[in-house]
Write an enzyme that holds these catalytic residues in place. Structure first.
Site, short mmCIF file in Angstrom:
data_model
loop_
_atom_site.label_atom_id
_atom_site.label_comp_id
_atom_site.label_asym_id
_atom_site.label_seq_id
_atom_site.Cartn_x
_atom_site.Cartn_y
_atom_site.Cartn_z
N CYS A 143 -0.83 37.61 17.08
CA CYS A 143 -1.05 37.81 15.66
C CYS A 143 -1.85 36.61 15.19
CB CYS A 143 0.29 37.88 14.95
SG CYS A 143 0.16 37.76 13.17
N ASN B 84 3.15 41.89 20.24
CA ASN B 84 3.84 43.17 20.33
C ASN B 84 5.19 43.01 21.02
OD1 ASN B 84 1.71 45.59 19.76
ND2 ASN B 84 0.67 43.85 20.67
#
Lengths: 311, 311
Positions: A242, A251
């Site tokens: 991210c 994830n």
């Protein structure tokens, strides 16, 4: 915990797309193909195999056509392509993707930052994709990014999420994904929203996409499963980061999820030893450690010898 | 998810003991004292501040006396010491620990590897500690290591765990901890066993100690809370490892747990911003990154600016 664990949990593997897209290391087409082929052999029925976005926007995935051409398609496996617009849809159809995944954000500012247009403009553009794809035999899935929170705006109005789900339904799309793009969801919120969405969709049409950015990814899976959700995105090794959380997890990790399911008795149909072997190839492929835990710790049944002197 | 989240969750901070004990870097006594003092200010009511074991066995904690002497004791905070035997108990009483925590393993082979004696020998030795401590005003807590699985033997018989809980009760100990020493627990198992134990103990006497070795630590907390447990060990930054899982996470991370509680509305009484600031000092103190996520990602409310060109 009065949950019935007898229903299969379907894992859609997203490492070839969401996992690789922000990796700084270029992964050769042949390595991508091999990864996907190994995932097919591990028992996944759904694999997000690549995207057809501008090579300038996401250079790591610029070889989408070659990847889709190179993979050995296993019967029963649906190979999904992420597409941002009509041009991407044309490329994905030409590459013979089985399903196209479109994305917009529940948060207006995130959609503008990510897609350079408003949500309304995104939906209007999707209408052209729907026209192109209808009668092609190819499925469409609509994703709602930032469903559980926006890194620019904070909380997201659930009514906005519901309106986007409705819009996807009106388009006749076969599936909808609720995505926690930057890992802001919590299990209480997830349970409530999944219950609400499942009043309008069958469980077979709903996918949950969680990130583990704040350590809650698997908690959110359990809450969604308890609320009736059955299909989840996950990424081998927990690959995928991210941009707003340097050093934090990406994830949810596929093998950690499959291990959880095995421990509590939920069937996934996935071959966990095969998956662990495959995950353990990622650090050398990508040049860094993965956030996933089970690939490091082993399964519970991987016992250790007693220390010397203890018989 | 029909859970009532109105009951406070009590976090016992264990970083000064379980967190530091396998760190290869020596932490100066003054730094340990400062860490504990900052934890006292963050709102913890229970802190495992050190151990009184052989300095040869755990050199990282050889300054237990100096640490207990140096800390600023905050009224209302219980400072716990881990002790392995009668000698450790004498040292801990002399150092004016408020509570002594004894440990044995539910698994016979783990107890032999860890304590160099059988479970029965451990219990017999604890009887001497009980005699010493009774009428001192100091509390006793009995921990059951490998409650949820043993790295040498695999599954652990729940009846054995129950017998050890009963033995601690018979000794008149004020508290019992069920410890998932090497991160083998799963939420379904946790829920079942906590329900069973709470038929014999009040929730105020039960602590759950989870590790995040296979990524399930916070899932297990939620399952235990749902089953009625209210007190949990956690370690700042997720400090503390497992010798059987190199590279994998250790204890559940305190700030990730407190963040989860805040997001779903469970009160902990802990000052999360203070905690995050403190956690972010650990990498420079210990020379490596921590497994905790929220210290890297920030809280949900820590919003990000829009990218350039998006207004």
């Amino acid at each position: 915990m009065i949950t019935d664990y007898s229903q299969r949990l379907i894992v859609q593997e997203v490492s070839p797309r969401d996992g690789l897209q922000i990796e700084p290391t270029w992964v050769e087409t042949a390595d991508k193909v091999q990864l996907i082929d190994q995932l097919s052999l591990a028992g996944f029925t759904r694999i997000e195999a690549g995207s057809f976005v501008s090579p300038k926007a996401i250079p790591a995935l610029r070889d989408g056509e070659q990847v889709f051409q190179g993979i050995a398609r296993r019967p029963g496996v649906i190979y999904v392509a992420l597409i941002p617009n009509l041009k991407g849809a044309q490329r994905a159809l030409h590459a013979e993707a089985d399903e196209l995944n479109l994305v917009l954000s529940a948060s207006q500012s995130h959609n503008r930052a990510n897609m350079r247009m408003t949500r309304e403009q995104s939906l209007a553009a999707f209408a052209d994709v729907v026209s192109l794809v209808s009668n092609s035999g190819v499925s469409l899935n609509g994703s709602v990014a930032t469903t559980f929170g926006c890194p620019f705006e904070g909380p997201v109005d659930e009514d906005v999420v519901m309106r986007l789900v409705d819009a996807y339904q009106t388009f006749g799309m076969q599936g909808v994904t609720l995505a926690d793009t930057t890992g802001m969801a919590n299990p209480r919120q997830v349970y409530r929203l999944v219950r609400r969405v499942l009043e309008r969709l069958p469980a077979s049409a709903l996918t949950l996409h969680f990130h583990n950015t704040r350590g809650l990814g698997l908690c959110n899976v359990l809450a969604a499963y308890e609320a009736g959700a059955r299909r989840f995105d996950a990424s081998l090794g927990g690959l995928g980061g991210c941009p707003f959380a340097p050093g934090a997890s990406g994830n949810i990790c596929t093998e950690d999820l499959v291990n959880l399911c095995e421990e509590i008795g939920i069937d996934t149909g996935i071959d966990l030893p095969h998956l662990l072997k495959l995950s353990r190839t990622l650090p050398s492929l990508l040049g860094h450690e993965m956030p996933g835990q089970v690939a490091k710790a082993g399964r519970n049944r991987d016992l250790h010898p007693l220390p010397p002197g203890i018989d």
